[in-house]
Write a protein that holds these residues in place. Structure first.
Motif, short mmCIF file in Angstrom:
data_model
loop_
_atom_site.label_atom_id
_atom_site.label_comp_id
_atom_site.label_asym_id
_atom_site.label_seq_id
_atom_site.Cartn_x
_atom_site.Cartn_y
_atom_site.Cartn_z
N LYS A 20 0.83 -1.21 0.00
CA LYS A 20 0.00 0.00 0.00
C LYS A 20 0.87 1.26 0.00
CE LYS A 20 -4.22 -1.35 2.41
NZ LYS A 20 -5.02 -1.09 3.62
N SER A 40 1.86 13.46 6.58
CA SER A 40 0.43 13.80 6.56
C SER A 40 -0.15 13.59 5.16
CB SER A 40 0.22 15.25 6.99
OG SER A 40 0.65 15.43 8.30
N ASP A 41 0.62 13.91 4.12
CA ASP A 41 0.16 13.68 2.75
C ASP A 41 -0.08 12.19 2.50
OD1 ASP A 41 0.46 16.40 2.14
OD2 ASP A 41 2.52 16.12 1.43
N CYS A 43 -0.74 9.92 4.86
CA CYS A 43 -1.92 9.55 5.66
C CYS A 43 -3.20 9.91 4.90
CB CYS A 43 -1.93 10.26 7.01
SG CYS A 43 -0.75 9.64 8.21
N GLU A 44 -3.24 11.12 4.38
CA GLU A 44 -4.42 11.58 3.66
C GLU A 44 -4.73 10.69 2.46
OE1 GLU A 44 -5.56 15.36 0.87
OE2 GLU A 44 -4.44 15.78 2.72
N ASN A 45 -3.70 10.31 1.73
CA ASN A 45 -3.92 9.48 0.54
C ASN A 45 -4.20 8.03 0.88
OD1 ASN A 45 -3.52 11.03 -2.15
ND2 ASN A 45 -2.14 11.94 -0.68
N LEU A 46 -3.81 7.60 2.06
CA LEU A 46 -4.18 6.26 2.53
C LEU A 46 -5.56 6.27 3.19
CD1 LEU A 46 -0.87 4.94 4.15
CD2 LEU A 46 -2.05 3.96 2.19
N THR A 47 -6.11 7.46 3.31
CA THR A 47 -7.38 7.70 4.00
C THR A 47 -7.37 7.12 5.42
OG1 THR A 47 -8.53 5.79 3.04
CG2 THR A 47 -8.74 7.90 1.87
N ILE A 48 -6.29 7.44 6.12
CA ILE A 48 -6.17 7.06 7.53
C ILE A 48 -6.00 8.33 8.35
CG2 ILE A 48 -5.24 4.76 7.07
CD1 ILE A 48 -2.45 5.86 7.71
N GLN A 49 -6.25 8.23 9.64
CA GLN A 49 -6.15 9.37 10.54
C GLN A 49 -4.71 9.87 10.59
OE1 GLN A 49 -7.44 8.55 14.51
NE2 GLN A 49 -7.21 10.65 15.17
N ASN A 50 -4.55 11.18 10.59
CA ASN A 50 -3.25 11.82 10.66
C ASN A 50 -2.81 11.85 12.13
OD1 ASN A 50 -0.97 13.29 10.15
ND2 ASN A 50 -2.04 15.20 9.73
N ASN A 54 -0.05 6.44 13.33
CA ASN A 54 -0.03 6.13 11.90
C ASN A 54 1.25 6.64 11.24
OD1 ASN A 54 -2.43 4.70 11.79
ND2 ASN A 54 -3.65 6.52 11.42
#
Length: 97
Positions: A20, A40-41, A43-50, A54
């Motif tokens: 992934k 953070s980018d 995290c956002e693209n993995l659609t997980i909490q920042n 994580n």
């Protein structure tokens, strides 16, 4: 024009989480197979909490992938530069998006 993602065959044998991470890096990378951005980018693209948890998992995954020569990583002021290695040659799968 369609975009293409290039996957090395050896990526398909990786643990799901490492795959992934490589997929997201590939998607976000420019035409030189280089991603520049923050955790953070990712995290956002993995659609997980920042969250710090994580981010630590992503750091560990990046370290593992670098140690095993899938990527090269450099960090400066919280910006990660990740270069994908071993994507050239005849043993790749190209996926059109």
């Amino acid at each position: 024009m369609e975009d293409e993602l290039i996957f090395s065959k050896k990526w398909f044998t990786l643990d799901k989480y490492y795959f992934k991470i490589l997929t997201i890096i590939t998607e976000l990378a420019d035409n030189t197979s280089t991603f520049k951005g923050s955790l953070s980018d990712i995290c956002e693209n993995l659609t997980i909490q920042n969250s710090s948890g994580n981010k630590n998992k992503i750091k560990a995954a990046l370290a593992y992938l670098e140690k095993n020569n899938y990527i090269s990583v450099s960090i400066g002021k919280k910006i990660y530069t990740v270069i994908i290695t071993n994507t050239s040659g005849n043993k790749n799968h190209i996926i059109k998006t």
